[in-house]
Scaffold this active site. Structure first.
Site, PDB file in Angstrom:
ATOM      1  CB  CYS A 118      -0.919   0.024   1.220  1.00 28.90           C
ATOM      2  SG  CYS A 118      -2.382  -1.021   1.064  1.00 28.90           S
ATOM      3  NE  ARG A 123       4.260   0.769   4.101  1.00 28.04           N
ATOM      4  CZ  ARG A 123       3.360  -0.182   3.846  1.00 28.04           C
ATOM      5  NH1 ARG A 123       2.833  -0.872   4.839  1.00 28.04           N
ATOM      6  NH2 ARG A 123       2.988  -0.438   2.617  1.00 28.04           N
TER       7      ARG A 123
END
EC number: 2.5.1.7
Length: 417
Positions: A118, A123
């Site tokens: 996603c 991240r």
């Protein structure tokens, strides 16, 4: 089939069965690599992410049999002969990176493309790589790939700058076959970490402290195949709890762990939802006077970022001002734009969203920008006037199995085209 249509205004009633946790099953599938034997996952959720990581394992010559009729996955990693999984598959799913720890630990070398998933903010995988390097792996990054080599991993003390779930899982899996002792400090404490440790320990690993901020691992020589039933999905449970609240309805959830849901229960109770738990079942009654609240996402045992979007949907239906602060990901308010198209009054200020709730929502075409955003837009559609068309529902299928059928069974007017 790329749209979910929701005709709002229906109350919900009845029971819904909660699946086992996607965020447990994905690392457990990765951990099966460590045994070189046959592992069986029972009551596995039939989700797109599960299918993708299964294909990733197949691309390195594992045998993976998915029994959809019985919700069972049988994995045999005895014949792995490829140290580089298919890059196109890896780019579809961030959790593919979880096979790095097991592969280096068992085989001593591994190459993988940078992972996907996603689009909810940066991240970075640096915590994974720093930890693997501390265990003795030689790491090289270039041309969109990460390559790691190690003659034999050796235990070490690792401090995580942030309690990353993925890094904790990857390093825990890498350390179980390393020489000597490993201590992971500032580890993630999520229930899914505990479940992975339970799986690894049943294989013969020696892990103590999973579920706390300090995990101790004593390396062992080998691991055996096992049968495992994962924990229930606390985020799916939270989503259906929120569905009851937003529709001011009363429903029963089967397959819950009250302890894992405490942050969600606490916040919904503060809002005014009545929740009663009996064993692994729960009655959620949202037909009460609900009030606005402030929410801040935090690492477990704080309020989960994976429930932020769904809770924002609920808060748009409650008269008054609520503030939602997102501390985990810096780009996780994309659903707010779609909610505003439906009539929500939401203002974004950096990492906070100010919701002036109580406006009537009107159905329109909205886009699921990520997994939890898609679920949140369905929740908005349940109470919107008219028809809501949610597009890009492949995001939703990554984490919810047959969400429209489960809601149909509760009385919602929802279908897929």
């Amino acid at each position: 089939m790329n749209k979910i249509i929701v005709n709002g205004g229906k109350s919900l009633k009845g029971e819904v069965n909660i699946n086992s946790a996607k965020n447990s099953v994905l690392p457990i599938i990765a951990a099966s690599i460590l045994s070189g034997d046959k592992c069986i996952i029972e009551n596995a959720p039939m989700l797109e992410d599960v299918f993708v990581i299964s294909e990733v394992l197949k691309s390195i010559s594992s045998e993976v049999d998915i029994d959809r009729d019985n919700n069972k996955i049988i994995i045999d990693t005895s014949n792995i002969c490829n140290s580089e999984p298919c890059s196109e598959l890896v780019k579809k799913l961030r959790a593919s990176f979880l096979i790095m720890g097991p592969m280096i630990s068992r085989f001593g070398n591994f190459k993988i493309s940078l992972p996907g998933g996603c689009n909810i903010g940066t991240r970075p995988i640096d915590l994974h790589l720093k930890g693997l390097n501390a265990l003795g792996a030689d790491i090289n990054i270039g041309y969109g790939y990460v390559e790691a080599k190690a003659d034999k991993l050796k235990g070490n003390k690792i401090y995580l700058d942030f309690p990353s779930v993925g890094a904790t899982e990857n390093l825990m899996m890498a350390a179980v076959l390393a020489e000597g002792d490993t201590i992971i400090q500032n580890a993630a404490e999520e229930p899914e970490i505990e479940d992975l440790a339970k799986f690894l320990n049943s294989m013969g690993a020696n892990i103590v402290g999973a579920g706390t901020d300090t995990i101790n691992i004593i390396g062992v020589k080998d691991l055996k195949g096992v049968v495992h039933k994962p924990i229930y999905d606390r985020i799916e449970a939270g989503t259906f709890m929120t569905a009851a609240a937003i529709t001011r309805s009363k429903i029963k959830l089967n397959g819950v762990n009250e302890g894992h849901l405490r942050p969600i229960i606490a916040k919904l109770t503060e809002i005014g939802v009545k929740i009663d738990t009996n064993g692994d079942s729960m009655i959620v009654d949202g037909n009460h006077q609900l009030k606005p609240v402030d929410i801040k996402t935090m690492p477990y045992p704080g309020f989960p970022t994976d429930m932020q979007a769904q809770t924002m949907a609920l808060l748009t239906s409650i008269e008054g001002t609520s503030i939602v602060t997102e501390t985990i990901f810096e780009n996780r308010f994309m659903h707010a734009t779609e909610m505003k198209r439906m009539g929500s009054n939401i203002k974004i200020d950096g990492r906070s969203a100010v919701i002036e709730g109580g406006n009537e929502l009107t159905g329109c075409e909205v886009k699921a920008t990520d997994l939890r955003a898609g679920a949140a837009l369905i929740l908005c559609g349940l109470v919107a006037r008219g028809s809501t068309n949610v597009t890009d529902v492949y995001h939703i299928d990554r984490g919810y199995a047959n969400i429209e059928k489960k809601l149909q069974a509760l009385g919602a007017e929802i279908y897929r085209i």
